[in-house]
Motif scaffolding. Structure first.
Motif, PDB file in Angstrom:
ATOM      1  N   THR A 151      -4.299  -3.089  33.586  1.00 26.17           N
ATOM      2  CA  THR A 151      -5.232  -1.967  33.519  1.00 26.17           C
ATOM      3  C   THR A 151      -6.523  -2.382  32.831  1.00 26.17           C
ATOM      4  N   CYS A 152      -6.397  -3.092  31.713  1.00 24.29           N
ATOM      5  CA  CYS A 152      -7.583  -3.557  30.989  1.00 24.29           C
ATOM      6  C   CYS A 152      -8.416  -4.500  31.846  1.00 24.29           C
ATOM      7  N   ALA A 153      -7.751  -5.405  32.541  1.00 21.49           N
ATOM      8  CA  ALA A 153      -8.479  -6.359  33.382  1.00 21.49           C
ATOM      9  C   ALA A 153      -9.268  -5.626  34.476  1.00 21.49           C
ATOM     10  N   MET A 154      -8.668  -4.590  35.062  1.00 22.26           N
ATOM     11  CA  MET A 154      -9.379  -3.832  36.098  1.00 22.26           C
ATOM     12  C   MET A 154     -10.560  -3.059  35.512  1.00 22.26           C
ATOM     13  N   MET A 155     -10.373  -2.467  34.333  1.00 22.63           N
ATOM     14  CA  MET A 155     -11.489  -1.770  33.689  1.00 22.63           C
ATOM     15  C   MET A 155     -12.642  -2.741  33.446  1.00 22.63           C
ATOM     16  N   CYS A 156     -12.310  -3.943  32.984  1.00 23.23           N
ATOM     17  CA  CYS A 156     -13.339  -4.930  32.661  1.00 23.23           C
ATOM     18  C   CYS A 156     -14.109  -5.370  33.900  1.00 23.23           C
ATOM     19  N   VAL A 157     -13.394  -5.670  34.987  1.00 19.33           N
ATOM     20  CA  VAL A 157     -14.086  -6.179  36.175  1.00 19.33           C
ATOM     21  C   VAL A 157     -14.990  -5.102  36.780  1.00 19.33           C
ATOM     22  N   ILE A 158     -14.564  -3.840  36.716  1.00 22.84           N
ATOM     23  CA  ILE A 158     -15.414  -2.746  37.208  1.00 22.84           C
ATOM     24  C   ILE A 158     -16.631  -2.588  36.315  1.00 22.84           C
ATOM     25  N   ASN A 159     -16.427  -2.638  34.998  1.00 25.36           N
ATOM     26  CA  ASN A 159     -17.545  -2.540  34.057  1.00 25.36           C
ATOM     27  C   ASN A 159     -18.600  -3.612  34.326  1.00 25.36           C
ATOM     28  N   LEU A 160     -18.150  -4.826  34.563  1.00 21.65           N
ATOM     29  CA  LEU A 160     -19.097  -5.916  34.820  1.00 21.65           C
ATOM     30  C   LEU A 160     -19.831  -5.679  36.140  1.00 21.65           C
ATOM     31  N   CYS A 161     -19.079  -5.367  37.193  1.00 23.75           N
ATOM     32  CA  CYS A 161     -19.680  -5.237  38.522  1.00 23.75           C
ATOM     33  C   CYS A 161     -20.686  -4.092  38.582  1.00 23.75           C
ATOM     34  N   LEU A 162     -20.329  -2.936  38.035  1.00 21.13           N
ATOM     35  CA  LEU A 162     -21.222  -1.784  38.103  1.00 21.13           C
ATOM     36  C   LEU A 162     -22.469  -1.965  37.245  1.00 21.13           C
ATOM     37  N   ASN A 163     -22.425  -2.913  36.309  1.00 19.09           N
ATOM     38  CA  ASN A 163     -23.611  -3.220  35.506  1.00 19.09           C
ATOM     39  C   ASN A 163     -24.367  -4.433  36.037  1.00 19.09           C
ATOM     40  N   GLY A 164     -23.953  -4.920  37.220  1.00 17.33           N
ATOM     41  CA  GLY A 164     -24.667  -6.028  37.849  1.00 17.33           C
ATOM     42  C   GLY A 164     -24.481  -7.357  37.153  1.00 17.33           C
ATOM     43  N   LEU A 165     -23.361  -7.527  36.442  1.00 18.08           N
ATOM     44  CA  LEU A 165     -23.092  -8.769  35.717  1.00 18.08           C
ATOM     45  C   LEU A 165     -22.134  -9.627  36.531  1.00 18.08           C
ATOM     46  N   LEU A 166     -22.429 -10.900  36.634  1.00 13.69           N
ATOM     47  CA  LEU A 166     -21.631 -11.816  37.448  1.00 13.69           C
ATOM     48  C   LEU A 166     -20.654 -12.601  36.580  1.00 13.69           C
ATOM     49  N   GLY A 167     -19.531 -12.998  37.161  1.00 14.46           N
ATOM     50  CA  GLY A 167     -18.562 -13.787  36.412  1.00 14.46           C
ATOM     51  C   GLY A 167     -17.168 -13.657  36.986  1.00 14.46           C
ATOM     52  N   GLU A 168     -16.174 -13.635  36.102  1.00 14.65           N
ATOM     53  CA  GLU A 168     -14.775 -13.625  36.533  1.00 14.65           C
ATOM     54  C   GLU A 168     -13.924 -12.879  35.513  1.00 14.65           C
ATOM     55  N   VAL A 169     -12.955 -12.116  36.014  1.00 13.32           N
ATOM     56  CA  VAL A 169     -11.989 -11.434  35.149  1.00 13.32           C
ATOM     57  C   VAL A 169     -10.595 -11.696  35.708  1.00 13.32           C
ATOM     58  N   CYS A 170      -9.668 -11.994  34.819  1.00 12.44           N
ATOM     59  CA  CYS A 170      -8.301 -12.281  35.255  1.00 12.44           C
ATOM     60  C   CYS A 170      -7.291 -11.440  34.498  1.00 12.44           C
ATOM     61  N   TRP A 171      -6.289 -10.999  35.230  1.00 13.70           N
ATOM     62  CA  TRP A 171      -5.075 -10.489  34.593  1.00 13.70           C
ATOM     63  C   TRP A 171      -4.282 -11.741  34.259  1.00 13.70           C
ATOM     64  N   LEU A 172      -4.301 -12.087  32.987  1.00 14.71           N
ATOM     65  CA  LEU A 172      -3.867 -13.421  32.577  1.00 14.71           C
ATOM     66  C   LEU A 172      -3.289 -13.368  31.166  1.00 14.71           C
TER      67      LEU A 172
END
Length: 235
Positions: A151-172
């Motif tokens: 859940t946290c990983a999904m929140m993070c990747v959405i937060n980055l994408c909707l703010n136009g930030l590039l990178g990578e998020v993993c459930w890890l």
């Protein structure tokens, strides 16, 4: 046109009928699918079929309210997810109280007030608010986050994408070096906007590529349970 309610009001309304935890998980995954620009349409429809039509529309309105609140009067980089998650979902379970946003901003400025380097990572990212704080200083960096909680990983990747930030998020699981799922936020080759692309373990920059024997040795040395702390660092 009826004025949008707050993001939390929409999710709570739908959650009363279907169960708050499952609705929140479904909402996050639907947004990830939507931000994948057509590559996850099948999965999106698979989830939305579980809801009555009127409730599916409420999900869409919840997304609109989310974007409006994340805009933060034009400043962006506001963690709406983290606040909702702590108040209604985790209730502090497993120590899931995220660092307050002003503290995140202070820590980011203490670490590097002049701006971060090319890449910034948080190995226990939660909803991504440490990375958002770093973006306020240096938005052109590449941002990398990992969390053992899906859940946290999904929140993070959405937060980055909707703010136009590039990178990578993993459930890890960063302690055990165990990869479950990963997403890359990239510029779409045709549309030129940030979008989410699901990646494999082989594509991930966050998983450690260690020889098999060395990997086994490290796994034996790591305790089965322990407390992890949010970290922000360049690499």
């Amino acid at each position: 046109m009826e004025q949008l309610k707050s993001f939390s009001q929409y999710i709570l309304q739908i959650g009363y009928k279907y169960g708050l935890h499952s609705v929140y998980e479904d909402f996050l995954e639907m947004v990830v699918c939507a931000l994948s620009l057509g590559t996850k349409e099948g999965r999106y429809h698979e989830i939305v079929r579980n809801y009555e039509k009127s409730d599916a529309y409420l999900m869409a309105e919840a997304f609109g309210a989310l974007v409006q609140e994340m805009d933060n009067n034009g400043e962006g980089l506001k963690d709406v997810f983290g606040d909702f998650y702590m108040e209604y979902i985790s209730h502090g379970h497993n120590g899931q109280f995220f660092t307050p946003e002003p503290v995140c901003e202070m820590m980011a400025r203490i670490l590097n007030p002049a701006g971060f380097g090319e890449r910034v990572a948080d190995c226990c990212c939660g909803s991504g608010r440490m990375l958002l704080a770093a973006a306020k200083i240096s938005g052109d960096s590449l941002f990398f986050g990992a969390d053992v909680d899906r859940t946290c990983a999904m929140m993070c990747v959405i937060n980055l994408c909707l703010n136009g930030l590039l990178g990578e998020v993993c459930w890890l699981d960063t302690l055990m070096n165990r990869f479950y799922t990963g997403w890359r936020i990239e510029l779409h080759p045709e549309k030129g906007v940030p979008y989410i692309r699901e990646i494999t373990e082989a594509e991930s920059y966050l998983i450690l590529k260690l020889p098999e024997k060395k990997q086994e040795t490290i796994v034996k040395q790591v305790p089965k349970a322990g407390i992890s702390q949010q970290l922000l660092f360049e690499f």
